[in-house]
Design a protein around this motif. Structure first.
Motif, PDB file in Angstrom:
ATOM      1  N   GLU A 139     -61.234 -50.894  10.041  1.00 40.80           N
ATOM      2  CA  GLU A 139     -61.793 -49.549   9.858  1.00 40.80           C
ATOM      3  C   GLU A 139     -61.220 -48.583  10.886  1.00 40.80           C
ATOM      4  O   GLU A 139     -60.871 -47.438  10.561  1.00 40.80           O
ATOM      5  CB  GLU A 139     -63.317 -49.605   9.972  1.00 40.80           C
ATOM      6  N   VAL A 140     -61.101 -49.030  12.129  1.00 41.78           N
ATOM      7  CA  VAL A 140     -60.557 -48.162  13.177  1.00 41.78           C
ATOM      8  C   VAL A 140     -59.081 -47.885  12.910  1.00 41.78           C
ATOM      9  O   VAL A 140     -58.605 -46.746  13.073  1.00 41.78           O
ATOM     10  CB  VAL A 140     -60.751 -48.789  14.568  1.00 41.78           C
ATOM     11  N   VAL A 141     -58.338 -48.901  12.503  1.00 45.31           N
ATOM     12  CA  VAL A 141     -56.913 -48.705  12.212  1.00 45.31           C
ATOM     13  C   VAL A 141     -56.739 -47.660  11.112  1.00 45.31           C
ATOM     14  O   VAL A 141     -55.882 -46.765  11.218  1.00 45.31           O
ATOM     15  CB  VAL A 141     -56.254 -50.037  11.827  1.00 45.31           C
ATOM     16  N   GLU A 142     -57.521 -47.746  10.060  1.00 42.06           N
ATOM     17  CA  GLU A 142     -57.392 -46.760   8.983  1.00 42.06           C
ATOM     18  C   GLU A 142     -57.792 -45.371   9.456  1.00 42.06           C
ATOM     19  O   GLU A 142     -57.174 -44.368   9.072  1.00 42.06           O
ATOM     20  CB  GLU A 142     -58.229 -47.180   7.777  1.00 42.06           C
ATOM     21  N   LEU A 143     -58.803 -45.287  10.305  1.00 41.80           N
ATOM     22  CA  LEU A 143     -59.215 -44.000  10.847  1.00 41.80           C
ATOM     23  C   LEU A 143     -58.093 -43.365  11.655  1.00 41.80           C
ATOM     24  O   LEU A 143     -57.893 -42.147  11.616  1.00 41.80           O
ATOM     25  CB  LEU A 143     -60.450 -44.182  11.730  1.00 41.80           C
ATOM     26  N   CYS A 144     -57.329 -44.186  12.387  1.00 47.89           N
ATOM     27  CA  CYS A 144     -56.294 -43.688  13.289  1.00 47.89           C
ATOM     28  C   CYS A 144     -54.902 -43.692  12.663  1.00 47.89           C
ATOM     29  O   CYS A 144     -53.933 -43.302  13.336  1.00 47.89           O
ATOM     30  CB  CYS A 144     -56.255 -44.546  14.560  1.00 47.89           C
ATOM     31  N   ARG A 145     -54.779 -44.100  11.416  1.00 51.02           N
ATOM     32  CA  ARG A 145     -53.452 -44.290  10.823  1.00 51.02           C
ATOM     33  C   ARG A 145     -52.609 -43.025  10.857  1.00 51.02           C
ATOM     34  O   ARG A 145     -51.424 -43.047  11.186  1.00 51.02           O
ATOM     35  CB  ARG A 145     -53.569 -44.821   9.391  1.00 51.02           C
ATOM     36  N   SER A 146     -53.192 -41.901  10.512  1.00 51.35           N
ATOM     37  CA  SER A 146     -52.403 -40.660  10.505  1.00 51.35           C
ATOM     38  C   SER A 146     -51.939 -40.280  11.908  1.00 51.35           C
ATOM     39  O   SER A 146     -50.946 -39.557  12.056  1.00 51.35           O
ATOM     40  CB  SER A 146     -53.202 -39.515   9.882  1.00 51.35           C
ATOM     41  N   ASP A 147     -52.635 -40.773  12.952  1.00 51.02           N
ATOM     42  CA  ASP A 147     -52.224 -40.513  14.334  1.00 51.02           C
ATOM     43  C   ASP A 147     -51.020 -41.375  14.704  1.00 51.02           C
ATOM     44  O   ASP A 147     -49.970 -40.865  15.099  1.00 51.02           O
ATOM     45  CB  ASP A 147     -53.362 -40.802  15.310  1.00 51.02           C
ATOM     46  N   PHE A 148     -51.164 -42.703  14.611  1.00 49.81           N
ATOM     47  CA  PHE A 148     -50.105 -43.573  15.129  1.00 49.81           C
ATOM     48  C   PHE A 148     -48.886 -43.631  14.223  1.00 49.81           C
ATOM     49  O   PHE A 148     -47.809 -44.035  14.656  1.00 49.81           O
ATOM     50  CB  PHE A 148     -50.636 -44.978  15.452  1.00 49.81           C
ATOM     51  N   GLU A 149     -49.029 -43.204  12.951  1.00 55.42           N
ATOM     52  CA  GLU A 149     -47.866 -43.168  12.054  1.00 55.42           C
ATOM     53  C   GLU A 149     -47.152 -41.824  12.077  1.00 55.42           C
ATOM     54  O   GLU A 149     -46.046 -41.709  11.545  1.00 55.42           O
ATOM     55  CB  GLU A 149     -48.276 -43.511  10.626  1.00 55.42           C
ATOM     56  N   ALA A 150     -47.754 -40.804  12.658  1.00 57.64           N
ATOM     57  CA  ALA A 150     -47.140 -39.467  12.679  1.00 57.64           C
ATOM     58  C   ALA A 150     -45.758 -39.525  13.330  1.00 57.64           C
ATOM     59  O   ALA A 150     -45.587 -40.100  14.408  1.00 57.64           O
ATOM     60  CB  ALA A 150     -48.030 -38.487  13.425  1.00 57.64           C
ATOM     61  N   GLY A 151     -44.777 -38.948  12.662  1.00 55.69           N
ATOM     62  CA  GLY A 151     -43.421 -38.900  13.192  1.00 55.69           C
ATOM     63  C   GLY A 151     -42.614 -40.164  12.993  1.00 55.69           C
ATOM     64  O   GLY A 151     -41.424 -40.200  13.314  1.00 55.69           O
ATOM     65  N   LYS A 152     -43.224 -41.217  12.464  1.00 59.90           N
ATOM     66  CA  LYS A 152     -42.541 -42.501  12.276  1.00 59.90           C
ATOM     67  C   LYS A 152     -42.061 -42.593  10.827  1.00 59.90           C
ATOM     68  O   LYS A 152     -42.829 -42.908   9.920  1.00 59.90           O
ATOM     69  CB  LYS A 152     -43.484 -43.664  12.592  1.00 59.90           C
ATOM     70  N   LEU A 153     -40.777 -42.333  10.602  1.00 55.08           N
ATOM     71  CA  LEU A 153     -40.244 -42.330   9.237  1.00 55.08           C
ATOM     72  C   LEU A 153     -39.871 -43.722   8.761  1.00 55.08           C
ATOM     73  O   LEU A 153     -39.847 -43.985   7.559  1.00 55.08           O
ATOM     74  CB  LEU A 153     -39.027 -41.401   9.156  1.00 55.08           C
ATOM     75  N   ARG A 154     -39.576 -44.635   9.683  1.00 51.38           N
ATOM     76  CA  ARG A 154     -39.161 -45.981   9.288  1.00 51.38           C
ATOM     77  C   ARG A 154     -40.381 -46.908   9.232  1.00 51.38           C
ATOM     78  O   ARG A 154     -41.241 -46.890  10.117  1.00 51.38           O
ATOM     79  CB  ARG A 154     -38.143 -46.533  10.277  1.00 51.38           C
ATOM     80  N   ALA A 155     -40.411 -47.742   8.194  1.00 49.79           N
ATOM     81  CA  ALA A 155     -41.537 -48.659   8.024  1.00 49.79           C
ATOM     82  C   ALA A 155     -41.674 -49.590   9.219  1.00 49.79           C
ATOM     83  O   ALA A 155     -42.798 -49.914   9.646  1.00 49.79           O
ATOM     84  CB  ALA A 155     -41.361 -49.468   6.738  1.00 49.79           C
ATOM     85  N   GLU A 156     -40.552 -50.028   9.789  1.00 47.95           N
ATOM     86  CA  GLU A 156     -40.635 -50.947  10.918  1.00 47.95           C
ATOM     87  C   GLU A 156     -41.247 -50.287  12.160  1.00 47.95           C
ATOM     88  O   GLU A 156     -41.918 -50.944  12.954  1.00 47.95           O
ATOM     89  CB  GLU A 156     -39.265 -51.537  11.255  1.00 47.95           C
ATOM     90  N   ASP A 157     -41.024 -48.977  12.316  1.00 50.45           N
ATOM     91  CA  ASP A 157     -41.621 -48.271  13.455  1.00 50.45           C
ATOM     92  C   ASP A 157     -43.123 -48.109  13.258  1.00 50.45           C
ATOM     93  O   ASP A 157     -43.907 -48.242  14.214  1.00 50.45           O
ATOM     94  CB  ASP A 157     -40.961 -46.915  13.644  1.00 50.45           C
ATOM     95  N   ARG A 158     -43.533 -47.818  12.034  1.00 53.00           N
ATOM     96  CA  ARG A 158     -44.965 -47.720  11.748  1.00 53.00           C
ATOM     97  C   ARG A 158     -45.644 -49.075  11.948  1.00 53.00           C
ATOM     98  O   ARG A 158     -46.747 -49.156  12.500  1.00 53.00           O
ATOM     99  CB  ARG A 158     -45.190 -47.202  10.333  1.00 53.00           C
ATOM    100  N   ALA A 159     -44.975 -50.138  11.521  1.00 54.10           N
ATOM    101  CA  ALA A 159     -45.549 -51.477  11.674  1.00 54.10           C
ATOM    102  C   ALA A 159     -45.666 -51.866  13.141  1.00 54.10           C
ATOM    103  O   ALA A 159     -46.659 -52.480  13.562  1.00 54.10           O
ATOM    104  CB  ALA A 159     -44.697 -52.491  10.918  1.00 54.10           C
TER     105      ALA A 159
END
Length: 313
Positions: free
Chosen positions: A256-276
């Motif tokens: 639940e926390v990860v989904e809440l914060c997803r738009s934060d930690f994925e911002a600016g990360k265009l590559r799937a490996e960087d988001r992961a």
């Protein structure tokens, strides 16, 4: 031009500025470090920050929260019409062209330019990410504090400082994935506070404050009396999600926390490996924390007392 060294959001800063801009540098960072880049942790990035003063004759206007193509270009320009900051990712550099008329305006050089430049650097990196959160520490126990806009995160963290907590930041926390101490880094030298709340605190009477255009907040630089309780990093024991939907303290799950914060930690990360990579690091950090939905009441002192009790449990 004089070079000084500082720490900002966990980065080492090598700063060059003309004499006219030195007061701005002091207000941003406080006293300089020793005459070598301060290393908040082994392997920390060094960012070159430079200032020049111009005589541009325009009134400053709020720039877009993020400029066009900020997530794809190597060079990003933050433009207030009067002053600009150019973020050069490959060069690990930020260059601020500061209008002489903006020297006394911390909204321009603080909120709109330098703070935003380092947020962009963090979000665009494959070794860093950010969270829309603040942080406090009470008797050695730290908490990240996040909330939807308008819930009261800024007031909650500022009130903690007033009540004796250590203050790490109130709006953005940066994570350096390679930091071996699992810390999150903030900017503790200022807060963004409702002016009505600030007026209730006599210790803030002489604190430099500037209204944020189109917001019911001011950028307030904490006075020297708070200096010993302003620190730049925390290893959190808990993450609190503030809410006004109830006044209870309820556990929540990592997913639940990860989904809440997803738009934060994925911002600016265009590559799937960087988001992961960012998600894996955040999950690892959350696994060692108490994750709680924290219901706020209208009683600020009571909210802080509940925070202190929760962190010591």
């Amino acid at each position: 031009m004089r070079e000084t060294f500082h720490e900002f959001y966990g980065y080492r800063i090598a700063c060059t500025a003309p004499a006219d801009a030195e007061p701005v540098v002091r207000r941003l960072f406080g006293p300089p470090s020793a005459p070598a880049p301060h290393a908040p942790w082994s392997g920390a990035d060094t960012i070159r920050l430079s200032f020049e003063i111009t005589d541009v004759d325009h009134d400053a206007v709020p720039p877009p929260y993020f400029p066009p193509h900020w997530d794809t270009r190597d060079e990003i320009v933050l433009d207030t019409r009067s002053s600009t900051a150019t973020v050069s990712l490959a060069a690990r550099a930020v260059h601020v062209r500061l209008a002489r008329s903006d020297l006394g305006n911390p909204i321009v050089w603080g909120r709109w330019l330098v703070e935003k430049a380092f947020l962009i650097m963090t979000l665009r990196s494959n070794r860093h990410y950010g969270l829309h959160a603040g942080a406090l520490e009470v008797e050695g126990r730290g908490a990240l504090v996040t909330a939807d806009s308008g819930v009261g995160k800024s007031t909650f963290t500022a009130w903690g400082l007033f009540q004796g907590a250590t203050f790490i930041g109130e709006d953005a926390m940066m994570r350096h994935i390679e930091d071996p101490e699992d810390r999150f880094w903030g900017y503790p030298r200022c807060g963004y506070l409702d002016p009505a709340v600030a007026k209730t605190r006599p210790e803030l009477a002489d604190a430099p404050a500037a209204p944020v255009p189109a917001r019911d907040k001011c950028r307030l630089e904490w006075p020297a009396s708070f200096e010993e309780r302003l620190v730049t990093a925390v290893r959190p024991h808990a993450l609190l999600i503030l809410t006004r939907d109830h006044q209870e303290i309820r556990p929540v799950g990592v997913d639940e926390v990860v989904e809440l914060c997803r738009s934060d930690f994925e911002a600016g990360k265009l590559r799937a490996e960087d988001r992961a990579l960012a998600e894996d690091d955040l999950r690892a950090r959350l696994a060692s924390m108490a994750l709680l939905e924290f219901g706020l009441s209208s009683d600020l002192k009571a909210n802080y007392a509940r925070l202190a009790t929760t962190l010591q449990a």
